[in-house]
Design a protein around this motif. Structure first.
Motif, PDB file in Angstrom:
ATOM      1  N   GLN A 166      -5.017 -19.631 -20.926  1.00 50.82           N
ATOM      2  CA  GLN A 166      -5.378 -19.284 -22.301  1.00 50.82           C
ATOM      3  C   GLN A 166      -4.427 -19.959 -23.293  1.00 50.82           C
ATOM      4  OE1 GLN A 166      -7.839 -17.411 -23.935  1.00 50.82           O
ATOM      5  NE2 GLN A 166      -6.781 -18.202 -25.732  1.00 50.82           N
ATOM      6  N   PRO A 167      -4.938 -20.752 -24.239  1.00 49.69           N
ATOM      7  CA  PRO A 167      -4.058 -21.316 -25.267  1.00 49.69           C
ATOM      8  C   PRO A 167      -3.441 -20.212 -26.125  1.00 49.69           C
ATOM      9  CG  PRO A 167      -6.165 -22.483 -25.195  1.00 49.69           C
ATOM     10  CD  PRO A 167      -6.323 -21.254 -24.349  1.00 49.69           C
ATOM     11  N   LEU A 168      -2.134 -20.293 -26.337  1.00 57.74           N
ATOM     12  CA  LEU A 168      -1.404 -19.266 -27.084  1.00 57.74           C
ATOM     13  C   LEU A 168      -0.778 -19.781 -28.376  1.00 57.74           C
ATOM     14  CD1 LEU A 168       0.599 -17.580 -24.152  1.00 57.74           C
ATOM     15  CD2 LEU A 168      -1.633 -16.890 -25.052  1.00 57.74           C
ATOM     16  N   GLU A 169      -0.754 -21.095 -28.564  1.00 54.23           N
ATOM     17  CA  GLU A 169       0.062 -21.691 -29.622  1.00 54.23           C
ATOM     18  C   GLU A 169      -0.195 -21.103 -31.004  1.00 54.23           C
ATOM     19  OE1 GLU A 169      -0.810 -25.103 -26.665  1.00 54.23           O
ATOM     20  OE2 GLU A 169      -1.622 -23.139 -27.235  1.00 54.23           O
ATOM     21  N   GLN A 170      -1.437 -20.758 -31.326  1.00 53.49           N
ATOM     22  CA  GLN A 170      -1.774 -20.298 -32.677  1.00 53.49           C
ATOM     23  C   GLN A 170      -1.801 -18.786 -32.825  1.00 53.49           C
ATOM     24  OE1 GLN A 170      -5.157 -22.435 -34.474  1.00 53.49           O
ATOM     25  NE2 GLN A 170      -5.035 -23.903 -32.783  1.00 53.49           N
ATOM     26  N   LEU A 171      -1.610 -18.067 -31.729  1.00 51.49           N
ATOM     27  CA  LEU A 171      -1.806 -16.618 -31.782  1.00 51.49           C
ATOM     28  C   LEU A 171      -0.641 -15.883 -32.432  1.00 51.49           C
ATOM     29  CD1 LEU A 171      -3.488 -15.915 -28.329  1.00 51.49           C
ATOM     30  CD2 LEU A 171      -4.501 -16.739 -30.470  1.00 51.49           C
ATOM     31  N   GLY A 172       0.570 -16.415 -32.320  1.00 54.68           N
ATOM     32  CA  GLY A 172       1.718 -15.759 -32.925  1.00 54.68           C
ATOM     33  C   GLY A 172       1.585 -15.669 -34.431  1.00 54.68           C
TER      34      GLY A 172
END
Length: 414
Positions: free
Chosen positions: A156-162
């Motif tokens: 799961q891409p996480l880069e933009q979730l923070g």
């Protein structure tokens, strides 16, 4: 009286573990585990604890002071974070794209959270927009994610979730058990508030210790909670009932006091596992985190090339597969368990099956940790091709090995 003839000295069979984990531990980690024990407050021991904290800051790519170990398997790390952060009645949002998203839901419900779920078909992941839409609708206090779910082999891409979580004032947690060390994870740069992991996959160690890192925001939430000691409730506890942490063992506030300068007694640290965890992190950082990720990508790519060339179908969205685990669709007419048993019994190689809707439908083949090596890839492809040919699968003979060789030649030209 014990019948000694029944209980020989432990001597497990030699196996090449090429499933989704655990994998063969690095011999240097095993040697570290064989070190003699020292007392829990011996300066040597507390010194090693401090070194572990520093090393795992490098592994997690964080400056978080509270980067430590929870004694227990990777699930112990998950449970410690969720029990210590979630208050009864808190809304949590879980994007579920495999078995381990459902695990986060189960643990959150045991924390008496109000659990909200969005689901993606197994083999797919979520876009940032899908998660933001759900965060906007639910307004959770905590977003619970899995980075790499070995049940589906997806990342799961996480880069933009923070950044999304900051805008909506939600804490951001991920379970990186299956992904850490073999796929990019930037705890600070991506705005993660809590991450937990395990040793038994890309870190190249045994199961039994759970590295955890906690942001300042996460620490503040944990420090605000109350514990219940020996089941005794004071008037203060009754007044703040919703703030209690009911677990003593998994109370991260107490564990932090043990790992911090106060050294307040909480448990007897699992010394041999601490030595293993320290060596796992030391070896990873000695190799270089970026180099280790590239190594996993190289050997995972070789396995993928070989599987493709053998005429087998790869499961899931290739754009979002983990570097270190590959899902392979079991061909129609083949008994997947028979193949696994022949691999194990005739070649001493273990590959995995899967869970839930994928049970009996895919094999999961890992190239991770100490087993992310060319010889392991080539042995596994050779054995799998031999078993499939034996069982009548009409794939092109020798193509898997040739494709893997070609991949290595392209990616690592001499």
């Amino acid at each position: 009286m014990l019948d000694n003839a029944k209980y020989d000295q432990i001597n497990p069979p030699s196996r090449l573990l090429m499933g989704p984990g655990p994998i063969n531990a690095d011999p240097r980690v095993l040697r570290a585990m064989a070190s003699q024990l020292v007392g829990q407050y011996d300066p040597a021991m507390t010194g090693y604890m401090n070194e572990v904290m520093a090393l795992y800051r490098g592994v997690f790519k964080t400056e978080n002071p509270w980067t430590l170990l929870v004694d227990g398997t990777s699930r112990a790390g998950i449970e410690a974070v969720l029990l210590s952060v979630i208050r009864p009645g808190d809304k949590v949002l879980v994007p579920v794209f495999g078995r381990f998203g459902h695990l986060l839901c189960e643990i959150a419900r045991r924390c008496r959270a109000e659990v909200h779920i969005i689901e993606a078909p197994w083999g797919e992941v979520f876009s940032p927009d899908q998660i933001e839409d759900a965060v906007k609708r639910v307004r959770p206090r905590v977003l619970l994610t899995v980075q790499g779910d070995t049940s589906t082999t997806m990342l799961q891409p996480l880069e933009q979730l923070g950044e999304i979580c900051r805008r909506y004032d939600a804490l951001f947690y991920t379970d990186a058990t299956a992904s850490l060390g073999g796929n990019a994870l930037e705890s600070d740069a991506w705005g993660l508030d809590a991450v937990s992991a395990g040793l038994q996959k890309c870190l190249g160690g045994p199961s039994g210790s759970a590295p955890v890192t906690l942001s300042a925001r996460c620490e503040a939430v944990i420090r605000s909670r109350k514990c219940v000691e020996e089941g005794i409730r004071t008037a203060e506890h009754r007044d703040g009932d919703d703030e209690m942490i009911y677990s003593n063992y998994f109370d991260l506030g107490m564990i932090m006091d043990y790992w911090g300068p106060e050294r307040l007694n909480h448990h007897t640290e699992a010394t041999s596992m601490l030595f293993a965890a320290r060596e796992c992190a030391r070896l990873l950082l000695e190799e270089g985190l970026d180099a280790a990720i590239e190594r996993h990508k190289l050997h995972g790519g070789a396995m993928l090339a070989g599987i493709d060339a053998m005429g087998l179908e790869v499961f899931g969205d290739r754009r979002h597969r983990m570097n270190n685990v590959l899902g392979v669709v079991i061909p129609t007419g083949l008994d997947g368990e028979q193949v696994r048993q022949m691999m194990l019994n005739d070649f001493a190689i273990e590959i995995g099956t899967s869970f839930g809707p994928l049970k009996g439908k895919i094999w999961r083949i890992g190239t991770m940790g100490y087993n992310a090596r060319k010889d392991c890839v080539m042995q596994t492809l050779s054995a799998l091709e031999g078993v499939l040919n034996r069982l009548g699968f009409a794939g092109p003979r020798g193509a898997g090995l040739q494709a893997a060789w070609d991949h290595y030649q392209r990616e690592q030209p001499s």
